[in-house]
Design a protein around this motif. Sequence first.
Motif, PDB file in Angstrom:
ATOM      1  N   UNK A 162     -38.329 -11.637   2.230  1.00  0.00           N
ATOM      2  CA  UNK A 162     -37.367 -12.169   1.254  1.00  0.00           C
ATOM      3  C   UNK A 162     -37.866 -11.960  -0.172  1.00  0.00           C
ATOM      4  N   UNK A 163     -36.924 -11.671  -1.068  1.00  0.00           N
ATOM      5  CA  UNK A 163     -37.284 -11.384  -2.465  1.00  0.00           C
ATOM      6  C   UNK A 163     -36.302 -12.114  -3.376  1.00  0.00           C
ATOM      7  N   UNK A 164     -36.852 -12.974  -4.202  1.00  0.00           N
ATOM      8  CA  UNK A 164     -36.010 -13.663  -5.187  1.00  0.00           C
ATOM      9  C   UNK A 164     -36.410 -13.166  -6.574  1.00  0.00           C
ATOM     10  N   UNK A 165     -35.649 -12.223  -7.137  1.00  0.00           N
ATOM     11  CA  UNK A 165     -36.026 -11.669  -8.444  1.00  0.00           C
ATOM     12  C   UNK A 165     -35.967 -12.733  -9.534  1.00  0.00           C
ATOM     13  N   UNK A 166     -36.756 -12.559 -10.608  1.00  0.00           N
ATOM     14  CA  UNK A 166     -36.709 -13.527 -11.703  1.00  0.00           C
ATOM     15  C   UNK A 166     -35.292 -13.602 -12.280  1.00  0.00           C
ATOM     16  N   UNK A 167     -34.891 -14.794 -12.664  1.00  0.00           N
ATOM     17  CA  UNK A 167     -33.567 -14.960 -13.277  1.00  0.00           C
ATOM     18  C   UNK A 167     -32.472 -15.231 -12.260  1.00  0.00           C
ATOM     19  N   UNK A 168     -32.807 -15.142 -10.960  1.00  0.00           N
ATOM     20  CA  UNK A 168     -31.788 -15.412  -9.929  1.00  0.00           C
ATOM     21  C   UNK A 168     -31.994 -16.821  -9.395  1.00  0.00           C
ATOM     22  N   UNK A 169     -30.896 -17.517  -9.070  1.00  0.00           N
ATOM     23  CA  UNK A 169     -31.029 -18.933  -8.716  1.00  0.00           C
ATOM     24  C   UNK A 169     -31.740 -19.160  -7.375  1.00  0.00           C
ATOM     25  N   UNK A 170     -32.587 -20.195  -7.347  1.00  0.00           N
ATOM     26  CA  UNK A 170     -33.222 -20.614  -6.084  1.00  0.00           C
ATOM     27  C   UNK A 170     -32.355 -21.757  -5.542  1.00  0.00           C
TER      28      UNK A 170
END
Length: 442
Positions: free
Chosen positions: A198-206
């Motif tokens: 899983x990858x949550x790029x910076x600026x994307x909501x958690x």
Amino acid sequence: MDTARIEDDIPVVSRPDVLVAGGGFAGICAAVAAAEQGADVLLVEGFAELGGAMAVSGVSGFCGHTRGVGRVFDEIIAALEEARVIAPYHPEQDARAVETVYVGFLMQEYVLRKGVTLLLHSRVAATHRDGNVIDTVFLHTAGGLQAHCPKLIVDATGDADVALSAGYPTVSGSESGGAPLPMSLYFSMWDTHCEQTPWLPPGCPRYTPETIPMTSIHRHENGRIDVKMKVIGHSAVNARELSDAEIEARRQMMGLVYFLQTEGYGGRRYSTYCLSSVSPLIGIREGRRIIGDVVLTEQDVRAGREWEDAVVVGTYHVDYHWPTVLQRAGTGITDPVPPYHIPLRALIPRGSENLLVAGRCVSGDQMAMSSFRVMATAAGMGIAAGMCACLALREGCAPRDIDVAELQDMLRRNGVILDRSWHSIYQQERRRRAVEATAKTP
Ligand SMILES: Cc1cc2nc3c(=O)[nH]c(=O)nc-3n(C[C@H](O)[C@H](O)[C@H](O)COP(=O)(O)OP(=O)(O)OC[C@H]3O[C@@H](n4cnc5c(N)ncnc54)[C@H](O)[C@@H]3O)c2cc1C
């Protein structure tokens, strides 16, 4: 405000009888209905393929009664059936699912077979009006600007782009100044059968289970899931806001993919699924609507009102999505309605002499539009607009001055069932349950 005008030295490329702008189901049906009456028809679509929201936004099923809409729509359904990409007819179900990936191909073959001239990758950029007649439509094409001089125009752009560019009044949002219906982005994920990283790029909501945007997941047997994700707070008819909506939607999507892979949804984890495709255009529930000779209202729709100049029967329930709530909070207002008429006058912009409108941008208030915007109803409006255009050409008059009884006769001969009671089979069960629920309310 500074203004600029399109120069006069743009080449006139064609002078068709009818120019149809927009290749969604309203535009496809308008173009074919007019071509079948012998008109020389140019169908102009901004994207690379026909099918409108079904092709480019991933809307994967017809809502509204798919029978009695007219022979042209029957032929479209038959083409989808022959390709085995549409679910069987079940009038008690809300939607008839379609495998959207085939729609562009099937519809281009259909309209070309009917003798329609098709111009893809071309958008209506501007128009020129002589009095109340639009004499020139300027297209932004791959080869630069082109001028086309049709006798009659059907605006099936979903956003009333032609009416707007010609200076006819349009509206968006609710009558009290409320926001337009929210948008939704469709994307798909495939089961790779291997654990993904899983990858949550910076600026994307958690996201947490409490904060994820309203999400609907359609699971296919072949391991694909189609995800519909709500996006709020933007107008589709404002350039800045639509651009921001697309940017925000893709950030939300990255957050939601991460959430589905790590947390899961509806009791299921999607740790082996990867993002496989994203619709090129966010799903737009509401753009602009014309102000027509008649404005169809919520009351008309809820009462199943009949009109003398009826040309379509609307069958779908009102479907108002909360515009300012991102999370699932009940969808909104989804009250069943009896079949209702849509009058020809709702397809005619006030003051216009050679313009008809079909699809979700015809004249109605926001709640009425929440019902008539669905694709089977849009298709019916296209058939009516295409035939009306031909009648107006034949009689040498404006669409509002045609003999309505003659148009209704033509429609009936072409499989359009205007008898509301015939359509009451659609969603009968849903309406019955709603009546029972109301009766039980203390
Ligand atoms: C999230 C979501 C879910 C939905 N679910 C359903 C559903 O399950 N079933 C259902 O029936 N309906 C559903 N709808 C509604 C439905 O998809 C639309 O209201 C319907 O597609 C309207 O048909 P149309 O032909 O008027 O417009 P569209 O399908 O939007 O077609 C308009 C076409 O015009 C083209 N166009 C636009 N501007 C120009 C221009 N200036 N020049 C040239 N071409 C132009 C566009 O590219 C597009 O192809 C949903 C909508 C959304 C957003």
